[in-house]
Design an enzyme around this catalytic site. Structure first.
Site, mmCIF file in Angstrom:
data_model
loop_
_atom_site.group_PDB
_atom_site.id
_atom_site.type_symbol
_atom_site.label_atom_id
_atom_site.label_comp_id
_atom_site.label_asym_id
_atom_site.label_seq_id
_atom_site.Cartn_x
_atom_site.Cartn_y
_atom_site.Cartn_z
ATOM 1 N N HIS A 39 36.245 94.171 44.498
ATOM 2 C CA HIS A 39 34.999 93.910 45.247
ATOM 3 C C HIS A 39 35.053 94.579 46.620
ATOM 4 O O HIS A 39 34.049 95.084 47.115
ATOM 5 C CB HIS A 39 34.792 92.408 45.448
ATOM 6 C CG HIS A 39 34.630 91.624 44.186
ATOM 7 N ND1 HIS A 39 35.579 90.728 43.740
ATOM 8 C CD2 HIS A 39 33.632 91.590 43.278
ATOM 9 C CE1 HIS A 39 35.160 90.172 42.624
ATOM 10 N NE2 HIS A 39 33.985 90.677 42.304
ATOM 11 N N GLY A 150 31.011 97.703 39.793
ATOM 12 C CA GLY A 150 32.287 98.302 39.397
ATOM 13 C C GLY A 150 32.232 98.853 37.981
ATOM 14 O O GLY A 150 31.556 98.314 37.110
ATOM 15 N N VAL A 179 39.597 99.477 40.491
ATOM 16 C CA VAL A 179 40.767 99.301 41.366
ATOM 17 C C VAL A 179 41.826 98.557 40.550
ATOM 18 O O VAL A 179 41.513 97.583 39.860
ATOM 19 C CB VAL A 179 40.399 98.502 42.631
ATOM 20 C CG1 VAL A 179 41.616 98.319 43.527
ATOM 21 C CG2 VAL A 179 39.285 99.219 43.397
#
Ligand code: PAF
Length: 288
Positions: A39, A150, A179
């Site tokens: 995030h 994402g 990520v």
């Protein structure tokens, strides 16, 4: 600095109207909280592009099936607010369920069956209708210039892009790269459910994608070989229960007849309590 927390739609609209009147661009990061480095990358990206950055935290009941983890989905507003502040978020919209769904339920649904019934939709048949409906509602409430999502939730991103195109929603959808933890596990709010041995086993999703990628880049033309290799890696981990491993055309979400154009590899597996997903894209130029 901590972001200003706003919990009502009316107050948020007043605040954002002021910024719009002054010509400021608004970047929006919708979340369900339990914020992590994934995030943070979305919020940082928004901070770099937009003058006002708003994140929302709303654990949306519409996208959880009765058997799923709505009641105990991780919630921690203090640490979320701290991380959002570190990423330069100006405003945090944290509505209650009653604020978002005052009549208890909505009579309107946003459905994209052709995309939503595949892959994740096979085990979560109502999930993407809940996602598309709440995202449409949030975009209407916020009216952002850009909204950030994402790529870990690749199918969700595709559905939101298509919904925005189909309904001419005036927003630019920005997809942000996954990520990962050091061992390759994709960041997810649900990783907190993993016990230490499961946490170690969970890196098998990334290993499966690596195996699939190596086969595609090695020049394989048959998707079945890639699917078999990824499945074998996940099936080799005793703590993981394979849901799917597949290769798709990222536009149609169909398994391609051969691997001579851009593809996306996707995997899903249950590891202990959580069901984890991951994916990676391979562009054809990189294969040649
Ligand atoms: O990805 C999520 O966290 C949620 O699905 C979203 C997009 C915030 C909608 O509730």
């Amino acid at each position: 600095m901590s972001p200003t927390v706003i919990s009502t739609i009316a107050e948020l609209r007043t605040e954002l109207d002021d910024h719009r009147r002054d010509g400021r661009s608004i970047g929006f990061v919708p979340t369900m909280g339990a914020l992590h480095a994934g995030h943070a990358s979305l919020m940082t990206r928004a901070r770099a592009a937009d003058e006002i950055v708003l994140a929302s935290i709303f654990v949306n009941p519409l996208q959880f099936a009765a058997t799923e983890d709505l009641a105990d989905y991780p919630r921690d507003l203090n640490s979320d607010s701290e991380l959002a502040g570190e990423c330069g978020v100006d405003l945090l919209f944290v509505p209650t369920v009653a604020e978002m769904y005052p009549a208890g339920t909505l009579l309107t649904e946003v459905r994209l069956p052709r995309l939503a019934t595949k892959l994740e939709g096979l085990t979560r048949p109502t999930h993407f209708t809940g996602v598309a409906t709440v995202v449409a509602k949030l975009l209407n409430i916020v009216g952002p210039c850009r909204a950030y999502f994402g790529e870990k939730d690749f199918q969700q991103l595709a559905i939101i892009r298509r919904m925005v195109d189909d309904l001419s929603v005036p927003v630019e959808v920005v997809g942000c790269t996954i990520v990962r933890e050091d061992d390759g596990l994709a960041m997810s709010s649900r990783n907190v459910y993993l016990t230490p041995p499961e946490r170690e086993a969970a890196s098998v999703l990334r290993l499966a994608l690596d195996a699939g990628e190596a086969i595609v880049k090695g020049g394989a033309s048959n998707p079945e070989a890639v699917i078999a290799a990824m499945s074998a890696v996940i099936n080799g981990e005793p703590l993981a229960q394979l849901d799917y491993a597949t290769v798709i055309d990222p536009l149609t979400f169909e398994i391609p007849a051969n691997l001579n154009h851009d593809v996306r590899l996707l995997v899903a597996a249950r590891v202990g309590r959580p069901r984890l997903i991951d994916n990676c894209g391979i562009s054809f130029e990189k294969v040649l």
